[in-house]
Design a protein around this motif. Structure first.
Motif, PDB file in Angstrom:
ATOM      1  N   VAL A 295       0.830  -1.205   0.000  1.00 36.22           N
ATOM      2  CA  VAL A 295       0.000   0.000   0.000  1.00 36.22           C
ATOM      3  C   VAL A 295       0.869   1.262   0.000  1.00 36.22           C
ATOM      4  O   VAL A 295       0.484   2.283  -0.575  1.00 36.22           O
ATOM      5  N   ALA A 296       2.056   1.180   0.623  1.00 36.30           N
ATOM      6  CA  ALA A 296       2.970   2.328   0.592  1.00 36.30           C
ATOM      7  C   ALA A 296       3.442   2.592  -0.826  1.00 36.30           C
ATOM      8  O   ALA A 296       3.522   3.750  -1.265  1.00 36.30           O
ATOM      9  N   GLU A 297       3.729   1.525  -1.582  1.00 33.01           N
ATOM     10  CA  GLU A 297       4.175   1.711  -2.965  1.00 33.01           C
ATOM     11  C   GLU A 297       3.047   2.249  -3.840  1.00 33.01           C
ATOM     12  O   GLU A 297       3.288   3.047  -4.752  1.00 33.01           O
ATOM     13  N   PHE A 298       1.825   1.816  -3.577  1.00 32.71           N
ATOM     14  CA  PHE A 298       0.673   2.334  -4.306  1.00 32.71           C
ATOM     15  C   PHE A 298       0.571   3.853  -4.117  1.00 32.71           C
ATOM     16  O   PHE A 298       0.415   4.610  -5.086  1.00 32.71           O
ATOM     17  N   ALA A 299       0.693   4.298  -2.869  1.00 34.31           N
ATOM     18  CA  ALA A 299       0.618   5.734  -2.587  1.00 34.31           C
ATOM     19  C   ALA A 299       1.774   6.486  -3.231  1.00 34.31           C
ATOM     20  O   ALA A 299       1.580   7.557  -3.821  1.00 34.31           O
ATOM     21  N   THR A 300       2.974   5.934  -3.134  1.00 39.63           N
ATOM     22  CA  THR A 300       4.148   6.585  -3.720  1.00 39.63           C
ATOM     23  C   THR A 300       4.016   6.701  -5.233  1.00 39.63           C
ATOM     24  O   THR A 300       4.393   7.716  -5.825  1.00 39.63           O
ATOM     25  N   ALA A 301       3.483   5.650  -5.858  1.00 38.97           N
ATOM     26  CA  ALA A 301       3.295   5.683  -7.312  1.00 38.97           C
ATOM     27  C   ALA A 301       2.353   6.805  -7.729  1.00 38.97           C
ATOM     28  O   ALA A 301       2.540   7.433  -8.777  1.00 38.97           O
ATOM     29  N   ILE A 302       1.332   7.066  -6.904  1.00 39.52           N
ATOM     30  CA  ILE A 302       0.399   8.153  -7.198  1.00 39.52           C
ATOM     31  C   ILE A 302       1.070   9.506  -6.967  1.00 39.52           C
ATOM     32  O   ILE A 302       1.011  10.402  -7.819  1.00 39.52           O
ATOM     33  N   LEU A 303       1.726   9.645  -5.832  1.00 46.34           N
ATOM     34  CA  LEU A 303       2.326  10.928  -5.471  1.00 46.34           C
ATOM     35  C   LEU A 303       3.459  11.326  -6.408  1.00 46.34           C
ATOM     36  O   LEU A 303       3.645  12.509  -6.711  1.00 46.34           O
ATOM     37  N   GLU A 304       4.229  10.342  -6.877  1.00 47.58           N
ATOM     38  CA  GLU A 304       5.394  10.622  -7.715  1.00 47.58           C
ATOM     39  C   GLU A 304       5.185  10.221  -9.168  1.00 47.58           C
ATOM     40  O   GLU A 304       6.126  10.297  -9.973  1.00 47.58           O
ATOM     41  N   ASP A 305       3.966   9.781  -9.497  1.00 43.06           N
ATOM     42  CA  ASP A 305       3.627   9.330 -10.850  1.00 43.06           C
ATOM     43  C   ASP A 305       4.630   8.286 -11.351  1.00 43.06           C
ATOM     44  O   ASP A 305       5.213   8.409 -12.437  1.00 43.06           O
ATOM     45  N   GLN A 306       4.796   7.246 -10.550  1.00 42.24           N
ATOM     46  CA  GLN A 306       5.705   6.152 -10.873  1.00 42.24           C
ATOM     47  C   GLN A 306       4.915   4.927 -11.333  1.00 42.24           C
ATOM     48  O   GLN A 306       3.746   4.757 -10.980  1.00 42.24           O
ATOM     49  N   PRO A 307       5.563   4.031 -12.103  1.00 42.61           N
ATOM     50  CA  PRO A 307       4.879   2.795 -12.504  1.00 42.61           C
ATOM     51  C   PRO A 307       4.688   1.875 -11.312  1.00 42.61           C
ATOM     52  O   PRO A 307       5.411   1.956 -10.315  1.00 42.61           O
ATOM     53  N   LEU A 308       3.710   0.988 -11.406  1.00 43.87           N
ATOM     54  CA  LEU A 308       3.397   0.042 -10.341  1.00 43.87           C
ATOM     55  C   LEU A 308       4.091  -1.292 -10.566  1.00 43.87           C
ATOM     56  O   LEU A 308       4.295  -1.715 -11.710  1.00 43.87           O
ATOM     57  N   ARG A 309       4.419  -1.962  -9.482  1.00 38.71           N
ATOM     58  CA  ARG A 309       5.043  -3.290  -9.564  1.00 38.71           C
ATOM     59  C   ARG A 309       4.031  -4.359  -9.974  1.00 38.71           C
ATOM     60  O   ARG A 309       4.387  -5.367 -10.573  1.00 38.71           O
ATOM     61  N   CYS A 310       2.771  -4.137  -9.636  1.00 39.90           N
ATOM     62  CA  CYS A 310       1.738  -5.150  -9.882  1.00 39.90           C
ATOM     63  C   CYS A 310       0.522  -4.473 -10.497  1.00 39.90           C
ATOM     64  O   CYS A 310      -0.186  -3.721  -9.820  1.00 39.90           O
ATOM     65  N   THR A 311       0.265  -4.722 -11.762  1.00 37.46           N
ATOM     66  CA  THR A 311      -0.744  -3.996 -12.525  1.00 37.46           C
ATOM     67  C   THR A 311      -2.000  -4.816 -12.786  1.00 37.46           C
ATOM     68  O   THR A 311      -2.066  -6.007 -12.472  1.00 37.46           O
TER      69      THR A 311
END
Length: 345
Positions: free
Chosen positions: A290-306
């Motif tokens: 969930v931390a990576e999900f939030a970071t991906a939104i905040l920093e517009d980064q790709p997700l590890r699991c799509t």
């Protein structure tokens, strides 16, 4: 620090787990929770921490302060909630599986793609530090070309029959994590699935059309072979092990235990039992996903699991069920065609 405002739908066991992790995260704020009934949350940390508690999920979609939706409700509701969230411009985290039918999953993902929002599937094992290290070693070429991938996944006890009946079956409910792990560790797609399965744990599971024990063989595009072994009941605890064997060596991850202390005497060698359940074994992985999900939104980064990862794991689950029912290997490319045909009838 900027945070992502979350609305969560479905406050059962997994929904409450995510809710608590969101509440404790510096990257997210849990703004709203929706469930068909809320009495079980009275007096909890969730009720005390959340501004909006509602039985109407539409309130979450229309709330402009909410940036993302967590879909943790029953699987048969996922697709509708995904579509509504995407059309409302919300990013989406969805527990597995996305749906029970790949055509329904494709339809939901098409709307997500058109909306341009981020979509993450809850394959938490990708965020486990042990499995992630195995994947990194394989990706870096440390063990050469992968030849054999082994995944052992065994629950400590079978779920209640009421759960089995609505779960979509063991392949869709339990093994779907292992299908994703094979793709994740190997870096390759699966072309063929072959299953041998039985009811050795609880005969009642067989009476509702499901299995509790299975050996699954997967043929991969890169030439490797994967083997998954599943059981609904391991008497000694939650058994979670992986290995990738390749042309230059192998890399593996064993079970997590309460401690790694080993006692050796002239009579025996003893270790602690594996951690007993998925909530203990993957506690940190759930926080990290969930931390990576939030970071991906905040920093517009790709997700590890799509969403694509969720879709492909569902294809493998359906291929596995077909292989078991028809007692033959099933080509993955044929499964989607059969699903499309069944949907049109």
């Amino acid at each position: 620090m900027k945070t992502v405002n979350i609305g969560l739908i479905g406050a059962g066991r997994i929904g409450q787990l995510h809710a608590r992790n969101i509440i404790s995260s510096p990257y997210m704020e849990l703004k709203a929770v929706s469930d068909v009934q809320l009495d079980h949350l009275k007096g909890t940390e969730i009720e005390r921490s959340v501004e909006i508690m509602t039985t109407n999920p539409d309130e979450l979609f229309s709330n402009r302060d909410i940036d993302a939706i967590f879909v943790c409700s029953s699987t048969d509701t996922h697709a509708a909630f995904i579509k509504a969230a995407a059309l409302a411009g919300k990013h989406i985290f969805c527990e597995k599986p996305i749906s029970f039918h790949v055509t329904e999953t494709k339809g939901a993902l098409n709307i997500v793609n058109e909306a341009g929002v981020k979509f993450q599937v809850g394959f938490n094992r990708r965020y486990d530090k042990h499995f992630r290290r195995v994947q990194e070693c394989v990706q870096a070429g440390a063990i050469g070309a992968p030849h054999i991938i082994r995944v052992s996944s065994r629950d400590p006890e079978a779920p209640p029959l009421s759960y089995v009946e609505r779960s979509g079956g063991m392949f869709m409910d339990m093994t779907i994590h292992d299908f994703d792990m094979v793709r994740y560790l190997s870096g390759s797609e699966v072309t063929e699935v072959s299953v041998k399965a039985a009811n050795l744990v609880d005969s009642r599971i067989g009476k509702v059309g499901d299995v509790d024990t299975a050996i699954i063989t997967l043929m991969l595009e890169n030439g490797a072979i994967a083997v998954i072994d599943n059981s609904r009941q391991a008497a000694y605890g939650y058994d979670q092990r992986v290995e990738v064997f390749g042309s230059l060596g192998s890399v593996s991850a064993d079970n997590e235990r309460k401690t790694n202390v080993q006692i050796s005497t002239k009579d025996t060698v003893t270790l602690d039992l594996p951690k007993h359940f998925f909530l203990d074994r993957y506690e940190q992985a759930y926080k990290d996903e969930v931390a990576e999900f939030a970071t991906a939104i905040l920093e517009d980064q790709p997700l590890r699991c799509t969403g694509e990862d969720g879709y492909k794991a569902e294809l493998l689950a359906l291929a596995a069920k077909q292989s078991w029912l028809e007692n033959r290997p099933v080509a993955v490319k044929d499964v989607e065609v059969l699903e499309e045909h069944a949907k049109s009838e």
